[in-house]
Design an enzyme around this catalytic site. Sequence first.
Site, mmCIF file in Angstrom:
data_model
loop_
_atom_site.group_PDB
_atom_site.id
_atom_site.type_symbol
_atom_site.label_atom_id
_atom_site.label_comp_id
_atom_site.label_asym_id
_atom_site.label_seq_id
_atom_site.Cartn_x
_atom_site.Cartn_y
_atom_site.Cartn_z
ATOM 1 N N GLN A 1 0.852 -1.193 0.000
ATOM 2 C CA GLN A 1 0.000 0.000 0.000
ATOM 3 C C GLN A 1 0.880 1.233 0.000
ATOM 4 O O GLN A 1 1.654 1.453 0.934
ATOM 5 C CB GLN A 1 -0.904 0.023 1.232
ATOM 6 C CG GLN A 1 -1.778 1.280 1.296
ATOM 7 C CD GLN A 1 -2.399 1.512 2.654
ATOM 8 O OE1 GLN A 1 -2.528 0.572 3.438
ATOM 9 N NE2 GLN A 1 -2.769 2.743 2.932
ATOM 10 N N CYS B 1 -6.023 1.707 2.735
ATOM 11 C CA CYS B 1 -5.936 0.384 3.374
ATOM 12 C C CYS B 1 -7.228 -0.411 3.235
ATOM 13 O O CYS B 1 -7.201 -1.642 3.124
ATOM 14 C CB CYS B 1 -5.532 0.505 4.841
ATOM 15 S SG CYS B 1 -6.668 1.466 5.873
ATOM 16 N N ASP C 1 -1.037 -6.979 5.445
ATOM 17 C CA ASP C 1 -1.012 -5.550 5.743
ATOM 18 C C ASP C 1 -0.046 -4.915 4.761
ATOM 19 O O ASP C 1 1.165 -5.147 4.840
ATOM 20 C CB ASP C 1 -0.557 -5.332 7.194
ATOM 21 C CG ASP C 1 -0.508 -3.868 7.600
ATOM 22 O OD1 ASP C 1 -0.604 -2.993 6.716
ATOM 23 O OD2 ASP C 1 -0.380 -3.599 8.801
ATOM 24 N N HIS D 1 -6.798 1.378 10.883
ATOM 25 C CA HIS D 1 -6.140 0.692 9.765
ATOM 26 C C HIS D 1 -6.764 -0.674 9.536
ATOM 27 O O HIS D 1 -7.089 -1.387 10.485
ATOM 28 C CB HIS D 1 -4.643 0.539 10.084
ATOM 29 C CG HIS D 1 -3.829 -0.021 8.969
ATOM 30 N ND1 HIS D 1 -3.696 0.586 7.746
ATOM 31 C CD2 HIS D 1 -3.097 -1.176 8.896
ATOM 32 C CE1 HIS D 1 -2.910 -0.142 6.968
ATOM 33 N NE2 HIS D 1 -2.548 -1.220 7.634
#
Length: 245
Positions: free
Chosen positions: A100, A106, A200, A185
Site C-alpha cells: 500500500q 488500506c 497488511d 487501519h
Amino acid sequence: FDSSAQEKATGGEKEWFPLESNPELLNFFSRRLGFDSSAQEFVDVFSTESWALEMIGQPASAVMVLFPTQGDKVKQRRREMHDEAKANSDTSPNLWYAKQRIRNACGTIAVLHALANCPKQIRDSIQQSSWLSSFLHKCPASLPPEEKAEILESDTELERMHDHATGALCNATSRGALGEKVDMHFVTFVCVDGKLYELDGRVDEGPICHGETTQDHLLRDTCDVVKRYMEADPSEMRFTLVALA
C-alpha cells in the site's frame, strides 16, 4: 475527485478518503469491482466469542479487521507477534499480496486481499470483463508486491470507484476532509495452502504467517490472533471484524 489535490495534500503521496468498516458499503464496493456477492458477502462479526462466530456462515473466505494504530500497547503486541511469526517465514507462491503506497487506501487494499485470495470456487464468481477480473489477470500472485502497488497507484478507474464508495449513501458516517488524521487501519486474514496469513500492505515484512489453519477454521483462528491484540489494551474498544462468508 481532484487527484492533483489529493497528491498535494500529502507532499507527493496520493491520499484517498478512508473506507468505512461497513458490510453494506463493502458489498456495494466489491460488486462495483466485479465480485458477485450472491456467492458470498461481507458480514459483521459482532464478537470474537464462539456465540458470535456461530452466526456466520462457514467456511469464511476472508476476515477484514479494522483496528487503532495509535495505541502503543497494541502496536507492541502486534510487533511481538509478528516477530514470533517470522519463524513461519515461507510464504506460499499462491498468496496474493500487494503493498500500500496510497494514504488511506488500506480499506481498498484489504478488500483486494480478501477477494484475490478467496477459494477458487468463490473466485470463479468474479464477473468476466469486470475491472477485478482484468486487474487480477495483469497482477497475478507472482507479480512482486511493489509492482502491484505501482499499478494500483496509476489506476484511475479504481480511484474513481473508491472515491464513489466513500461518498455513497450507504456510509454510516461522513467521509470527512482530505488531510484529516486517521488513526484506524485495515488488515485482512486469509487461508492459503493451509496457512493463516495476515496481510497488511504497510508493514515492511510483508505477509505474516500465523501458523496452520484450514478454510473451515479461518474465522476462529483469526479471532484467536485478534484477541491477543485486543488483550494488550483492554480499554481499547475500537476493533471491528467483517467476514466474507
